[in-house]
Each structure stands twice: as structure tokens, then as C-alpha cells.
Write a protein that holds these residues in place. Structure first.
Motif, PDB file in Angstrom:
ATOM      1  N   VAL A   8     -36.680  -4.803  44.417  1.00 30.15           N
ATOM      2  CA  VAL A   8     -37.615  -4.009  45.222  1.00 30.15           C
ATOM      3  C   VAL A   8     -38.868  -3.672  44.426  1.00 30.15           C
ATOM      4  O   VAL A   8     -39.986  -3.672  44.954  1.00 30.15           O
ATOM      5  CB  VAL A   8     -36.931  -2.725  45.740  1.00 30.15           C
ATOM      6  CG1 VAL A   8     -37.953  -1.793  46.399  1.00 30.15           C
ATOM      7  CG2 VAL A   8     -35.820  -3.074  46.723  1.00 30.15           C
ATOM      8  N   GLY A  58     -35.202  -5.925  53.312  1.00 33.89           N
ATOM      9  CA  GLY A  58     -36.377  -5.327  53.945  1.00 33.89           C
ATOM     10  C   GLY A  58     -37.115  -6.390  54.720  1.00 33.89           C
ATOM     11  O   GLY A  58     -36.520  -7.139  55.499  1.00 33.89           O
ATOM     12  N   LYS A  59     -38.406  -6.512  54.455  1.00 36.22           N
ATOM     13  CA  LYS A  59     -39.218  -7.521  55.142  1.00 36.22           C
ATOM     14  C   LYS A  59     -39.585  -8.682  54.219  1.00 36.22           C
ATOM     15  O   LYS A  59     -40.572  -9.373  54.428  1.00 36.22           O
ATOM     16  CB  LYS A  59     -40.486  -6.862  55.704  1.00 36.22           C
ATOM     17  CG  LYS A  59     -40.203  -5.851  56.805  1.00 36.22           C
ATOM     18  CD  LYS A  59     -41.490  -5.284  57.388  1.00 36.22           C
ATOM     19  CE  LYS A  59     -41.187  -4.303  58.520  1.00 36.22           C
ATOM     20  NZ  LYS A  59     -42.431  -3.742  59.099  1.00 36.22           N
TER      21      LYS A  59
END
Length: 422
Positions: A27, A42-43
Motif C-alpha cells: 500500500v 483496493g483499486k
């Protein structure tokens, strides 16, 4: 996972890649990143993983080959995945030769045949699908990360020449020459009888002596060329001139002054490490150079045993990865790769250089004319050029002779070099 990612990203796409197993580390990274798991974090660029790369051992897998646009692919990744297939698992299955570890029927020479392969059954043997998938992945990554510049790689060509029979008639023992005369006479092969006599009495040049032509073509087209010499003892399948013959040894010494030379391990070395070692030492005693390149005679190798024996003898480049019965990409890639040993679950130091086609495949197995063969060669060349891969071919000194079954084939090799060079 790391092994196949290195092949796809580093060797095919020229991109350095690092790995993060902790979510926080992933991340926190700000550059282009890709997650390979069951669910997206996530994206990010997400590819849903198949279980294959997280398993050990070899299992009989149920594989359903479908189409990704117009390219065959398998291991469907589901709707959430940015690309529709897990190309990492699919690539690993093909490049590790997973299917060759499964029970299969061998041919008369104890080889895994093209006809049993997934690539042959689903008609993608003539396409380097792993490289094609990698470039399709690159397109999707460029859409996601438009500011990232992907470096290009250059298409390369390597011509490899197997010397199974350096001479058709010269420098054979008295017993072999006499037997040849008798055999020709009994079978009423008067043309061969005369040719044998004319060569042995120096009226004619030996038809297999095409070495100066091969060297001049290598120089003319600035082509990387490797000669593989068979120096094993005489058997039914190994009929080269004896390595004890001075003229044959001088030929090898002459060739090694101009191009690279490798070992062509004899028929029975597939399962005999002692014989393999003896032949390696024999070639090294002639060239006075350590032997690091090899191609199995008759393309006879058994996975993983033959490759393990090569590694033990410090041979680190193998050129046997291809089929005798058909042209195409046995490991579904036109990019050299490191052999992954499924027995020990490790990447080995043995680099595999997969060849795309062989002269005897075109002539003997497929029964193609020289003109038809050039068409097939061009098709394969175009597949490699489309992904800037490595085009590696296998020819023999005999196929440039124009003698007997090679009549009309003299120009095939030169035309191939010319088109590859362009």
C-alpha cells in the motif's frame, strides 16, 4: 511466483520487478504496482490468482483453453481481474513443461511428442503465446500507468548447426567404408557406390563438407552461429566420424576459431551421466575450451533427469527444447529461460534456448518442399518478430549439400538468413 514474474517482466518486457508480501509495504509503494491474489486490496492493477503457483508437486489439472481476443489462453481469472486470465499460472504450466512430468506415451526414441502437448491439441504450437500474453499485459498496464515508459527489446536470431555426420564417406574406418560399398552393391545403389568411390579417391568433394559455406554465410550475414559436434562412440544412432580421427579433430579446432562450439551428446546420454561426462571431456580435450553449451542428439531428453545431469557437469546452456515432429514453440515462448526443476521446486542455473524449427522436421517429418518450407519459416519468423523475441533455428551441415534427400535445399538456409537479417 517470482520465477515466472521474472520471465514475463524482466526477460520479455525488460522491466525490473520487486515483490512485497506485506500489505502495508504494498500500500505504501507509490509506483506502478500489481496485486496477485484472490481479492483486490483496493483499486490497484489486480489479477486473480489460480492455485497452481502456490502448490507443490505435480497434479493432473483440468485445463479449459479459451480465447483472449484472438489468442488461446487458460486459467480463467473471473470478472474482478483486470485481465481475464491468470497468465502467470498459465505461463508457468507451459514453460516448466509441467505436462511432460505427467504420465504420457513416449515415441520410439522415448521422447514426449508434439502431438501430446496442449499447444498442439489446441493449435497454438506455432505461436509463442507466453510472449504474446506478456505484451497484452503490457498494453493493459500502459492504460493503467500512462506515465510509465516500457523499454523495448531487440529481436535476435541464432543459427545452430548440428554435426551428426561431418562427412558422408571420408575418414570412416576401413570396416565402415567396406560395409558401405557392400551395402550399396547389394541394394543396387550404384549412384552411392560411385559417389563413395569418387570421394574416397579424391575425385569428388565429400557432399557433407559444407563447413566453409556455413562459415562464410555466418560472416556475410553477421549471424550468431553455434556448431554442436557429436563426439560419442559409434552406435546404431551415432554414426559420426570417430573423434580419434585427426582430420575430424582438426575440423573442430578450425570451426572453434570462427564460431561458438557446443556438445551434441550422443543418443544414450539421455540417462547416462557417465557417458555424458566422457563426451564433454572429449570435446574439451579437442577445443581446449570449457564446454558450456549442449543439445541432445535426436532431441532425446527426459525431465528433469537429463537437465540435472547437465547442471552437475557445469553445462549451463541447453538448446534441445523443441520437437522433432513439428515446428513451433515447445515451451510456448521465444525467449530464453531458466529451467525450473519441479522435483526440487527450484529455479536452476541451466538456461534453456528454445529453437523454433529444424530442417529435418520440415523435410522428413512434414514432407514439405523447399518452397513450402520457406513459407513455414517465414510464418514462424513473423511470430517471433511480432514480440521482438529470439529466433533460433536448427539445421545440419548435410542440408546444405544438395545431396540425395537434400536436393534443392541449398538455398533454403541462405534465404532464411537473408529474411531474418532484414
Amino acid at each position: 511466483m517470482k520465477y515466472i514474474c521474472k520471465h514475463i517482466f524482466t526477460r520479455i518486457l525488460n522491466v525490473e520487478v520487486d515483490f512485497a508480501s506485506k500489505v502495508e509495504e504494498f500500500v505504501a509503494f507509490n509506483g506502478p504496482k500489481l496485486s496477485y491474489t484472490k481479492l483486490p486490496l483496493g483499486k490497484e492493477f489486480f489479477i486473480r490468482s489460480n492455485d497452481l503457483l502456490f502448490e507443490q508437486g505435480v497434479n493432473d489439472l483440468d485445463i479449459s483453453v479459451q480465447k483472449w481476443d484472438d489468442v488461446p489462453c487458460f486459467f480463467n481469472a473471473g470478472a474482478k481481474s483486470v485481465i481475464p486470465y491468470d497468465i502467470f499460472a498459465a505461463s508457468f504450466y507451459l514453460i516448466s513443461r509441467y505436462e511432460e512430468y505427467l504420465p504420457h506415451v513416449k515415441d520410439v526414441h522415448e521422447r514426449f511428442t508434439a502431438e501430446q502437448s496442449l499447444a498442439f491439441k489446441f493449435r497454438f504450437l506455432d505461436k509463442p503465446v507466453i510472449d504474446i500474453w506478456a505484451f497484452k499485459l503490457r498494453e493493459k498496464l500502459q492504460e493503467k500507468f500512462p506515465d510509465y515508459v516500457f523499454p523495448d527489446r531487440e529481436c535476435t536470431y541464432t543459427s545452430t548447426i548440428d554435426i551428426d555426420n561431418a562427412y558422408a564417406y571420408k575418414y570412416k574406418s576401413f570396416v565402415r567404408s567396406s560395409g558401405g560399398f557392400i551395402n550399396d552393391f547389394i541394394k543396387f545403389q550404384l549412384g552411392s557406390f560411385w559417389d563413395r568411390f569418387a570421394v574416397l579417391t579424391n575425385i569428388k568433394k565429400d557432399p557433407n563438407n559444407t563447413f566453409e559455406k556455413l562459415l562464410s554465410l555466418s560472416e556475410e550475414y553477421k549471424m550468431e552461429t553455434i556448431f554442436f559436434f557429436l563426439v560419442g562412440d559409434y552406435t546404431t544412432f551415432d554414426t559420426n566420424v570417430s573423434a580419434s580421427k585427426r582430420k575430424f579433430r582438426l575440423l573442430i579446432k578450425h570451426i572453434v576459431d570462427y564460431v561458438q562450439v557446443g556438445l551434441h551428446p550422443s543418443y544414450f546420454t539421455m540417462k547416462d551421466s557417465k557417458m555424458l561426462k566422457k563426451e564433454k571431456e572429449r570435446l574439451e580435450s579437442i577445443t581446449n575450451i570449457p564446454t558450456s553449451k549442449s543439445r541432445q542428439h535426436f532431441l532425446r531428453f527426459s525431465l528433469p533427469e537429463t537437465y540435472q545431469n547437465l547442471i552437475d557437469l557445469e553445462i549451463y546452456e541447453d538448446y534441445s527444447m523443441g520437437y522433432a515432429s513439428d515446428v513451433g514453440f515447445r515451451a510456448s515462448t521465444c525467449t530464453p529461460f531458466y529451467f525450473y526443476d519441479l522435483d526440487f521446486e527450484i529455479q536452476t542455473p541451466l538456461k534453456i534456448y528454445p529453437f523454433a524449427l529444424m530442417d529435418t522436421t520440415l523435410n522428413d517429418y512434414l514432407g514439405l518442399t523447399p518452397k513450402q518450407s520457406l513459407g513455414r519459416i517465414r510464418d514462424i519468423q513473423n511470430e517471433v518478430k511480432a514480440v521482438n523475441g529470439s529466433f533460433i533455428t536448427l539445421f545440419h551441415n548435410e542440408s546444405l549439400s544438395g545431396y540425395k534427400r537434400w536436393k534443392g535445399w541449398q538455398r533454403v538456409y541462405e534465404t532464411m538468413l537473408k529474411t531474418a537479417n532484414s
